[in-house]
Scaffold this active site. Structure first.
Site, PDB file in Angstrom:
ATOM      1  N   LYS A 117       0.834  -1.207   0.000  1.00 46.72           N
ATOM      2  CA  LYS A 117       0.000   0.000   0.000  1.00 46.72           C
ATOM      3  C   LYS A 117       0.869   1.258   0.000  1.00 46.72           C
ATOM      4  O   LYS A 117       1.953   1.279   0.588  1.00 46.72           O
ATOM      5  CB  LYS A 117      -0.892  -0.058   1.243  1.00 46.72           C
ATOM      6  CG  LYS A 117      -1.978   0.987   1.336  1.00 46.72           C
ATOM      7  CD  LYS A 117      -2.838   0.707   2.556  1.00 46.72           C
ATOM      8  CE  LYS A 117      -3.933   1.742   2.731  1.00 46.72           C
ATOM      9  NZ  LYS A 117      -4.796   1.423   3.901  1.00 46.72           N
TER      10      LYS A 117
ATOM     11  N   SER B 110      -9.312   1.732   2.814  1.00 47.72           N
ATOM     12  CA  SER B 110      -8.375   2.545   2.056  1.00 47.72           C
ATOM     13  C   SER B 110      -7.329   1.728   1.289  1.00 47.72           C
ATOM     14  O   SER B 110      -6.569   2.273   0.504  1.00 47.72           O
ATOM     15  CB  SER B 110      -7.655   3.525   2.995  1.00 47.72           C
ATOM     16  OG  SER B 110      -6.950   2.845   4.010  1.00 47.72           O
TER      17      SER B 110
ATOM     18  N   SER C 100     -10.040  -1.030   6.643  1.00 44.58           N
ATOM     19  CA  SER C 100      -9.352  -0.731   5.381  1.00 44.58           C
ATOM     20  C   SER C 100      -8.674  -1.910   4.704  1.00 44.58           C
ATOM     21  O   SER C 100      -8.258  -1.802   3.555  1.00 44.58           O
ATOM     22  CB  SER C 100      -8.318   0.381   5.603  1.00 44.58           C
ATOM     23  OG  SER C 100      -8.966   1.584   5.905  1.00 44.58           O
TER      24      SER C 100
END
Length: 577
Positions: free
Chosen positions: A132, A207, A231
């Protein structure tokens, strides 16, 4: 003279604002240009490899589960170079369709050379891994979707990246995120909107949405995300993946964020956790086993030195499983509740004991414990992140709510009193803004808030113990929302955020797909109050026939292996069905 001075001051202000916006635009254009150049370089390298080795069976390699792929790499029947370039090629294809990548990591070729010189092959030898955006990799950006970070290169790998490399993994791509990470859509002004690979009208979640899209599209076999409200689990639900949010301190989060308000490393009673995302549960277990090694414990002494317990994960003893299909706060669409009931039936038929369980006081948890942690200052600290930045459209409703003056929030709260959930949100936002790093108006309030969370955790564990539960089966938000809707429904994440407040390990497993019958039943959905937010949820999930439907599995803190054990059982039974 005064009028002339006023006019010139106004003109100067207009010019200053225009120059500021122009500077932001230039920074964004430069970041996109750098990304696009990186894509071209990787595409060229892939083409050269294909010309040198034209006989590579791409589809066969991409179809291998992680456990089988690691076996082939360890024995030498597949080379790390072949696997890396196969996944680079597929990632190029997936990001062209979904815009899931923020940047390729060209140093992956150097890491390829490194692992071939290591004395011992690590557990993830030769495995390409995506990470990420905000998980630091030396020499690359860690933007969190914010313009203010596009010019700052990271000076050192995060501890998690160091351990992945020591275990032979090859980080090859960094994936897109929503602006500021505080959204479960996946869009930011710098790198744009990421799309769900199964339906481009839908969001991949967030996210860790770039991870979700890349892995679900076949462009990565293993990814690392983060989770502070869902997330990891929400993208896994939206994209049909397996994802694990461990107990926050089980894996190191050192050097993970660059945010001024760092959601991963700042002191907070609702901590951020890093965890794996993949196509099956065995992949998650292997990743945890690889990361929970002496290297991790040496580099970060705050991580408890607890190696992965293979015996617990591999056990076949019957489990005592608590279950519920709604938390009573934000009723989920019919297909998500159906998934819980079908899974409950399959587990019971397989010899496990299923016990009804009702999580206590979710309204209190959502408003007083979770949202208050992040909005106790009226959202001021979060708003500071957007200073000198462009606000992404997916966040404008949240940002505008935080910008309403204190008196305006009080008046709105009174006017909109029948709309309970929105009123609660505004009441939180009206709390006095203070220019301190504390999350409450005073030190006393901060300590009280921390104490209230501990009291709730104690109450929850006591109820769990009273029922003698091993694990819990429950719903997760889904199916995939239409893009733009997550920003309108922050409070819909109660199903996942509960286990961030509790700091329990929780994972998501896909078990079914949305059917025509589910879509018909959705037309009758009234939610909690049939209010605008229930109707918005109904709109958000409509048109999802064929998209993945998942369930959530939960265990007590530090029992990741037991959580994965339930996930594996659920996965096996759903595949048999």
């Amino acid at each position: 003279a005064a009028l002339a001075l006023l006019c010139s001051s106004a003109a100067a202000m207009v010019v200053w604002k225009w120059l500021g916006k122009r500077q932001i635009q230039k920074q964004m254009e430069e970041a996109r240009r750098t990304r696009d150049e990186g894509v071209k370089k990787i595409a060229k390298a892939v083409q050269q490899f294909r010309e040198q080795v034209p006989s590579v069976q791409t589809d066969a390699i991409l179809s291998l589960p992680l456990l089988e792929l690691t076996g082939r790499l360890q024995e030498g029947s597949l080379s790390p170079k072949t696997v890396l370039y196969t996944y680079l090629e597929k990632a190029l294809e997936v990001t062209q369709q979904t815009n899931c990548l923020r940047h390729f990591i060209p140093e992956c070729e150097e890491q390829l050379q490194e692992i071939q010189q290591q004395r011992e092959k690590g557990l993830l030898y030769g495995i390409p891994v995506s990470i990420k955006d905000h998980i630091s990799h030396k020499g690359h950006l860690s933007t969190c979707g914010l313009v203010q970070h596009v010019g700052t290169l990271v000076q050192e790998d995060s501890i998690l990246v160091k351990v992945l490399k020591r275990q032979g993994a090859i980080p090859f791509a960094m994936t897109n995120v929503p602006q500021s990470l505080f959204n479960y859509d996946c869009s930011n002004p710098v790198f744009g909107q990421t799309l769900n690979p199964f339906n481009h009208q839908k969001s991949p979640g967030g996210s860790s949405g770039g991870e979700g899209a890349l892995i679900a599209g076949g462009g990565s076999i293993l990814g690392i995300g983060s989770d502070v409200g869902g997330s990891i689990r929400l993208p896994s639900s939206f994209c049909g993946l397996c994802g694990l949010k461990p107990t926050a301190e089980r894996l190191s989060v050192w050097r993970t964020c660059l945010l001024n308000v760092d959601i991963c490393s700042r002191p907070t009673p609702v901590p951020c956790a890093l965890g794996p995302m993949a196509r099956d549960v065995d992949s998650l277990a292997l990743c945890m086993k690889a990361l929970l090694c002496e290297e991790m414990f040496q580099l970060d002494p705050t991580v408890p030195p607890i190696p992965f317990n293979e015996e617990v994960y591999s056990s076949s003893a019957p489990l005592r499983i608590g279950y519920y299909d709604t938390d009573g706060y934000f009723p989920l669409p019919p297909c998500m509740r159906r998934a819980v009931w079908e899974t409950r039936g399959a587990l019971q038929a397989a010899g496990h004991q299923l016990v009804p369980f009702s999580p206590p006081r979710i309204h209190y948890v959502m408003t007083e414990l979770f949202l208050k942690t992040f909005f106790a200052d009226g959202g001021g600290a979060w708003l500071d992140l957007f200073t000198g930045d462009i606000v992404d459209p997916s966040l404008k409703s949240q940002v505008n709510s935080c910008k309403i003056p204190k008196l305006g929030k009080k008046l709105l709260a009174l006017i909109l009193k029948p709309l309970v959930r929105f009123m609660q949100f505004l009441l939180l936002l009206k709390l006095k803004n203070v220019a301190t790093i504390s999350t409450c108006r005073s030190v006393k309030e901060m300590w009280n808030h921390h104490h209230e969370i501990e009291v709730y955790r104690t109450e929850f564990i006591a109820q769990w113990r009273e029922l003698q539960l091993d694990v819990v089966l429950c719903p997760v938000l889904g199916p995939a929302f239409t893009t733009g809707y997550p920003g309108k429904l922050l409070t819909a994440i109660s199903s996942t955020m509960l286990y961030n407040v509790l700091n329990f390990p929780a994972g998501v497993v896909p078990v079914s797909m949305v059917t025509e019958a589910d879509e018909e039943e959705l037309k009758l959905y009234r939610g909690c109050c049939d209010d605008p937010w229930d109707r918005t949820l109904k709109q958000a999930v409509a048109g999802a026939v064929g998209l993945p439907v998942a369930v959530q599995c939960v265990a007590l803190p530090w029992r990741e292996e037991l959580c994965l054990r339930l996930m594996k059982e659920v996965e096996t039974l759903s595949r048999e069905k």
